[in-house]
Each structure stands twice: as structure tokens, then as C-alpha cells.
Design a protein around this motif. Structure first.
Motif, PDB file in Angstrom:
ATOM      1  N   GLY A 180       0.819  -1.209   0.000  1.00  0.00           N
ATOM      2  CA  GLY A 180       0.000   0.000   0.000  1.00  0.00           C
ATOM      3  C   GLY A 180       0.845   1.247   0.000  1.00  0.00           C
ATOM      4  O   GLY A 180       1.545   1.522  -0.962  1.00  0.00           O
ATOM      5  N   SER A 181       0.792   1.990   1.107  1.00  0.00           N
ATOM      6  CA  SER A 181       1.497   3.264   1.156  1.00  0.00           C
ATOM      7  C   SER A 181       1.723   3.685   2.602  1.00  0.00           C
ATOM      8  O   SER A 181       0.816   3.567   3.433  1.00  0.00           O
ATOM      9  CB  SER A 181       0.696   4.348   0.432  1.00  0.00           C
ATOM     10  OG  SER A 181       1.221   5.637   0.678  1.00  0.00           O
ATOM     11  N   LEU A 182       2.921   4.187   2.879  1.00  0.00           N
ATOM     12  CA  LEU A 182       3.204   4.766   4.187  1.00  0.00           C
ATOM     13  C   LEU A 182       2.473   6.090   4.347  1.00  0.00           C
ATOM     14  O   LEU A 182       1.728   6.297   5.314  1.00  0.00           O
ATOM     15  CB  LEU A 182       4.711   4.950   4.359  1.00  0.00           C
ATOM     16  CG  LEU A 182       5.185   5.772   5.566  1.00  0.00           C
ATOM     17  CD1 LEU A 182       4.616   5.228   6.859  1.00  0.00           C
ATOM     18  CD2 LEU A 182       6.702   5.809   5.605  1.00  0.00           C
ATOM     19  N   SER A 183       2.654   6.995   3.408  1.00  0.00           N
ATOM     20  CA  SER A 183       1.987   8.297   3.500  1.00  0.00           C
ATOM     21  C   SER A 183       0.468   8.129   3.436  1.00  0.00           C
ATOM     22  O   SER A 183      -0.282   8.816   4.134  1.00  0.00           O
ATOM     23  CB  SER A 183       2.470   9.224   2.390  1.00  0.00           C
ATOM     24  OG  SER A 183       2.310   8.628   1.117  1.00  0.00           O
ATOM     25  N   GLY A 184       0.003   7.186   2.615  1.00  0.00           N
ATOM     26  CA  GLY A 184      -1.432   6.936   2.523  1.00  0.00           C
ATOM     27  C   GLY A 184      -1.994   6.365   3.807  1.00  0.00           C
ATOM     28  O   GLY A 184      -3.130   6.674   4.196  1.00  0.00           O
ATOM     29  N   SER A 185      -1.213   5.525   4.497  1.00  0.00           N
ATOM     30  CA  SER A 185      -1.663   4.969   5.774  1.00  0.00           C
ATOM     31  C   SER A 185      -1.827   6.061   6.815  1.00  0.00           C
ATOM     32  O   SER A 185      -2.775   6.038   7.611  1.00  0.00           O
ATOM     33  CB  SER A 185      -0.665   3.912   6.264  1.00  0.00           C
ATOM     34  OG  SER A 185      -0.669   2.775   5.425  1.00  0.00           O
ATOM     35  N   LEU A 186      -0.929   7.029   6.815  1.00  0.00           N
ATOM     36  CA  LEU A 186      -1.056   8.147   7.758  1.00  0.00           C
ATOM     37  C   LEU A 186      -2.309   8.968   7.464  1.00  0.00           C
ATOM     38  O   LEU A 186      -3.039   9.373   8.388  1.00  0.00           O
ATOM     39  CB  LEU A 186       0.190   9.018   7.689  1.00  0.00           C
ATOM     40  CG  LEU A 186       1.462   8.385   8.275  1.00  0.00           C
ATOM     41  CD1 LEU A 186       2.689   9.202   7.890  1.00  0.00           C
ATOM     42  CD2 LEU A 186       1.344   8.267   9.791  1.00  0.00           C
ATOM     43  N   ALA A 265       8.572   2.560   1.961  1.00  0.00           N
ATOM     44  CA  ALA A 265       8.968   3.935   2.260  1.00  0.00           C
ATOM     45  C   ALA A 265      10.026   4.426   1.280  1.00  0.00           C
ATOM     46  O   ALA A 265       9.981   5.583   0.825  1.00  0.00           O
ATOM     47  CB  ALA A 265       9.486   4.024   3.697  1.00  0.00           C
ATOM     48  N   TYR A 266      10.982   3.569   0.915  1.00  0.00           N
ATOM     49  CA  TYR A 266      12.008   3.935  -0.060  1.00  0.00           C
ATOM     50  C   TYR A 266      11.369   4.270  -1.408  1.00  0.00           C
ATOM     51  O   TYR A 266      11.771   5.226  -2.077  1.00  0.00           O
ATOM     52  CB  TYR A 266      13.000   2.784  -0.236  1.00  0.00           C
ATOM     53  CG  TYR A 266      14.186   2.786   0.698  1.00  0.00           C
ATOM     54  CD1 TYR A 266      14.052   3.109   2.043  1.00  0.00           C
ATOM     55  CD2 TYR A 266      15.456   2.432   0.237  1.00  0.00           C
ATOM     56  CE1 TYR A 266      15.136   3.090   2.889  1.00  0.00           C
ATOM     57  CE2 TYR A 266      16.557   2.411   1.075  1.00  0.00           C
ATOM     58  CZ  TYR A 266      16.394   2.737   2.409  1.00  0.00           C
ATOM     59  OH  TYR A 266      17.478   2.718   3.250  1.00  0.00           O
ATOM     60  N   ALA A 267      10.400   3.457  -1.813  1.00  0.00           N
ATOM     61  CA  ALA A 267       9.749   3.694  -3.109  1.00  0.00           C
ATOM     62  C   ALA A 267       9.101   5.066  -3.144  1.00  0.00           C
ATOM     63  O   ALA A 267       9.168   5.781  -4.153  1.00  0.00           O
ATOM     64  CB  ALA A 267       8.717   2.602  -3.382  1.00  0.00           C
ATOM     65  N   GLU A 268       8.489   5.455  -2.048  1.00  0.00           N
ATOM     66  CA  GLU A 268       7.849   6.767  -2.013  1.00  0.00           C
ATOM     67  C   GLU A 268       8.889   7.886  -2.011  1.00  0.00           C
ATOM     68  O   GLU A 268       8.679   8.938  -2.629  1.00  0.00           O
ATOM     69  CB  GLU A 268       6.908   6.838  -0.808  1.00  0.00           C
ATOM     70  CG  GLU A 268       5.731   5.876  -0.974  1.00  0.00           C
ATOM     71  CD  GLU A 268       4.731   5.889   0.164  1.00  0.00           C
ATOM     72  OE1 GLU A 268       4.702   6.874   0.940  1.00  0.00           O
ATOM     73  OE2 GLU A 268       3.961   4.914   0.282  1.00  0.00           O
ATOM     74  N   LEU A 269      10.023   7.654  -1.351  1.00  0.00           N
ATOM     75  CA  LEU A 269      11.103   8.640  -1.406  1.00  0.00           C
ATOM     76  C   LEU A 269      11.667   8.767  -2.822  1.00  0.00           C
ATOM     77  O   LEU A 269      12.137   9.842  -3.222  1.00  0.00           O
ATOM     78  CB  LEU A 269      12.219   8.253  -0.439  1.00  0.00           C
ATOM     79  CG  LEU A 269      11.894   8.405   1.053  1.00  0.00           C
ATOM     80  CD1 LEU A 269      12.989   7.790   1.906  1.00  0.00           C
ATOM     81  CD2 LEU A 269      11.695   9.875   1.422  1.00  0.00           C
ATOM     82  N   ASP A 270      11.593   7.675  -3.572  1.00  0.00           N
ATOM     83  CA  ASP A 270      12.058   7.686  -4.963  1.00  0.00           C
ATOM     84  C   ASP A 270      11.027   8.255  -5.924  1.00  0.00           C
ATOM     85  O   ASP A 270      11.269   8.310  -7.136  1.00  0.00           O
ATOM     86  CB  ASP A 270      12.434   6.270  -5.401  1.00  0.00           C
ATOM     87  CG  ASP A 270      13.711   5.766  -4.754  1.00  0.00           C
ATOM     88  OD1 ASP A 270      14.545   6.601  -4.360  1.00  0.00           O
ATOM     89  OD2 ASP A 270      13.877   4.528  -4.641  1.00  0.00           O
ATOM     90  N   GLY A 271       9.864   8.624  -5.412  1.00  0.00           N
ATOM     91  CA  GLY A 271       8.841   9.235  -6.247  1.00  0.00           C
ATOM     92  C   GLY A 271       7.887   8.265  -6.901  1.00  0.00           C
ATOM     93  O   GLY A 271       7.108   8.669  -7.788  1.00  0.00           O
ATOM     94  N   GLU A 272       7.902   6.980  -6.484  1.00  0.00           N
ATOM     95  CA  GLU A 272       6.965   6.015  -7.053  1.00  0.00           C
ATOM     96  C   GLU A 272       5.544   6.329  -6.578  1.00  0.00           C
ATOM     97  O   GLU A 272       5.343   6.772  -5.450  1.00  0.00           O
ATOM     98  CB  GLU A 272       7.331   4.594  -6.630  1.00  0.00           C
ATOM     99  CG  GLU A 272       8.657   4.084  -7.171  1.00  0.00           C
ATOM    100  CD  GLU A 272       8.587   3.736  -8.644  1.00  0.00           C
ATOM    101  OE1 GLU A 272       7.466   3.724  -9.202  1.00  0.00           O
ATOM    102  OE2 GLU A 272       9.640   3.466  -9.231  1.00  0.00           O
ATOM    103  N   GLY A 277       5.498   0.237  -7.640  1.00  0.00           N
ATOM    104  CA  GLY A 277       6.947   0.346  -7.593  1.00  0.00           C
ATOM    105  C   GLY A 277       7.658  -0.570  -6.631  1.00  0.00           C
ATOM    106  O   GLY A 277       8.872  -0.454  -6.446  1.00  0.00           O
ATOM    107  N   VAL A 278       6.955  -1.509  -6.004  1.00  0.00           N
ATOM    108  CA  VAL A 278       7.573  -2.443  -5.060  1.00  0.00           C
ATOM    109  C   VAL A 278       7.161  -3.860  -5.410  1.00  0.00           C
ATOM    110  O   VAL A 278       5.972  -4.129  -5.633  1.00  0.00           O
ATOM    111  CB  VAL A 278       7.157  -2.121  -3.605  1.00  0.00           C
ATOM    112  CG1 VAL A 278       7.705  -3.181  -2.649  1.00  0.00           C
ATOM    113  CG2 VAL A 278       7.657  -0.749  -3.198  1.00  0.00           C
TER     114      VAL A 278
END
Length: 300
Positions: A180-186, A265-272, A277-278
Motif C-alpha cells: 500500500g502506502s506509508l503516506s497513505g496509511s497516515l 517507504a524507499y519507493a515513495e522517497l524515490d517518487g513512485e 513500484g515495489v
């Protein structure tokens, strides 16, 4: 098989949670709403045996409606024991992911006896929210955005102040958002707080109150901090996980999920894009490596 047996707890009038201790890998919770004539079931179980036990435990009419909170097999493998008598409802992305993923738990835990289980799509899908009715009980099925997976749903009973949170909440365990997503989970946790629930039935672990949202958020912000520092230092997610002092997060079960969560979290930092992207399989291999080279145990 765990030492503790599943149990049913009444959350409010005509509302129940079916809890499978200890809430670890493959041991999810379900729930049901019934006015004695009509029944809504929230999620099933990972194996034929456990799904049959769920069906026997309700003591109410067979469900007319079945909601899946996401596509993972511990919540969905038992769908076929209730359909087609029950209309299967899910987010549209959950239907897509379920059909694409097939019997994915079999691939991770080939020695587990899942029994005769089948993959079910959904009879009715929605994109934002849909309201279901069980007699005079209103059940709002809400997509909180990409969070635990791309196709999550929560089931909110506004007149009972009860929330079935699915795997946005692992009470007593480690949150997990590889798919899913770290930022989306927040963001999803912020949305859940706004509902004003008094009782929260998590996807795994015992029934709790809304303080569960705070615990989940603290862990997620811990992961975000580790990811930012480790990503900048050029460490891989597995290297970062191995070198991280978990502190208070070493005690809860499934602490190896840090490696997979860092991949996300890395994928989101990479802009995915969130949810993309995972490679989930790579995430599970990282968790196995962090677990001493052994795949985590499916407790079902």
C-alpha cells in the motif's frame, strides 16, 4: 495452530467481532452485523477449517452481504463458503488484486493446509464509499485511500459507533503496508479518527478503542524517519532494517515487517506512485532474511 481458540465478542447491539488469537500471520479477525433476519459478514478466514468454524460461531442466519476489507487471503480465502448466497462487496481495486494474485498464500506457505478454498472477485464494487443496510442498521463501507493495500475498505456503523478497521490496525502487532502506502496509511488514520468511533475491531489482535490509531501512527512515523536517514546514507532497505535499533518496536510480534515497510517507504522517497513500484515477493524475502533466513510462520 495457536493454543488459544477464536472467540466472539459483542461490540454493540447486533454487532460482533470474531477474534482469532494471537493475530499473527494468517490469523485475522472477522465481524458480523445481524438483526436476526439479515446478516452482514466482514471478512472470512485463511483456511477451510477456520472459515467453517467462523460460520458455526455466528449463530445467526447465513450472511446476505459479505464485505472484504482487502484482498489478502487470510481475510478472503473463505469467501466461497458464503457466496453466491451472500453478495460479495469490495473496493474495485480489491477485486482486481484478488483475481490477479490468485492463491498467493499457497506460494508463501506451501506446507499450510488451507483446504478447499477458492478465489472470489466481487459481485458489487465501489470506488469511494457505499452504504449497506442490515434491517435498520446502517453500514458505511469506506475506501480510506491507498493504505495497507491499494483496495482497502473499512466498515463504519455510525449509529453503533463501531468501526471494523481491517488491516489499517494491527493491535498488539506490527503495522504492514508493503502493498500500500506509508503516506497513505497516515492519511487513512486521520480519516478514521474523524469518524468518531468508540470501539475499533482491528484486522488482527484484540478489540480496542481509538487509541490504536495513535500507536499505529507512532510506528509509521518511526519507519519514515528510519527510511529518510537510511535512504540518504545509501543503505538498502534490508541493510537499514538490520542496523536499526527497534526500541519499543522490538517487542510486538512481526517486527521483521520493518524490512518490507522500508521497501515501501524507499519507493515513495524515490517518487513512485502510492501502491506501485515495489515487488511484494522481494519484500517477503527481506523479511525472511531478517527472520534468520526462514519464512515467517503462518499460524493458521
Amino acid at each position: 495452530m495457536t493454543a488459544e481458540e477464536p472467540y466472539t465478542v459483542e461490540l454493540a447491539s447486533d454487532v460482533y467481532a470474531y477474534v482469532q488469537p494471537d493475530g499473527g500471520w494468517c490469523l485475522n479477525n472477522s465481524g458480523f452485523v445481524s438483526d436476526g433476519t439479515s446478516t452482514l459478514l466482514v471478512d472470512t478466514a485463511a483456511t477451510e477449517r477456520r472459515t467453517r468454524a467462523l460460520g458455526a460461531a455466528t449463530g445467526v442466519p447465513r450472511p446476505r452481504l459479505l464485505v472484504n476489507t482487502h484482498h489478502h487471503g487470510d481475510h478472503t480465502y473463505g469467501n466461497g463458503f458464503f457466496t453466491p448466497a451472500a453478495t460479495l462487496v469490495s473496493h474495485s481495486a480489491r477485486r482486481r488484486e484478488a483475481l490477479a494474485g490468485g492463491q498467493h498464500l499457497h506460494l508463501l506457505w506451501p506446507r499450510t493446509d488451507f483446504g478447499d478454498v477458492s478465489i472470489q472477485g466481487a459481485d458489487l464494487t465501489y470506488d469511494d464509499r457505499v452504504t449497506l443496510h442490515v434491517g435498520d442498521i446502517e453500514a458505511q463501507v469506506i475506501h480510506p485511500g491507498v493504505s495497507h493495500t491499494v483496495g482497502d475498505s473499512v466498515v463504519w456503523l455510525p449509529h453503533r459507533r463501531v468501526l471494523f478497521a481491517g488491516d489499517l490496525v494491527f493491535e498488539g502487532g506490527t503495522p504492514f503496508f508493503l502493498m500500500g502506502s506509508l503516506s497513505g496509511s497516515l492519511r487513512a488514520l486521520a480519516l478514521l479518527r474523524e469518524l468518531g468511533a468508540e470501539t475499533v475491531a482491528p484486522g488482527h489482535g484484540p478489540v480496542i478503542d481509538p487509541s490504536a490509531f495513535d500507536r499505529a501512527e507512532r510506528y509509521m512515523r518511526f519507519v519514515a524517519e528510519v527510511a529518510e536517514k537510511s535512504h540518504a546514507a545509501g543503505l538498502t532497505p534490508l541493510e537499514a532494517a538490520r542496523s536499526t535499533d527497534l526500541g519499543e518496536y522490538a517487542a510486538p510480534p512481526e517486527s521483521e515487517r520493518l524490512a518490507a515497510n522500508l521497501r515501501r517507504a524507499y519507493a515513495e522517497l524515490d517518487g513512485e506512485p502510492e501502491g506501485e513500484g515495489v515487488d511484494p515477493f522481494a519484500g517477503f524475502m527481506d523479511m525472511a532474511a531478517l527472520n534468520g533466513g526462514e519464512m515467517m510462520t503462518c499460524h493458521a
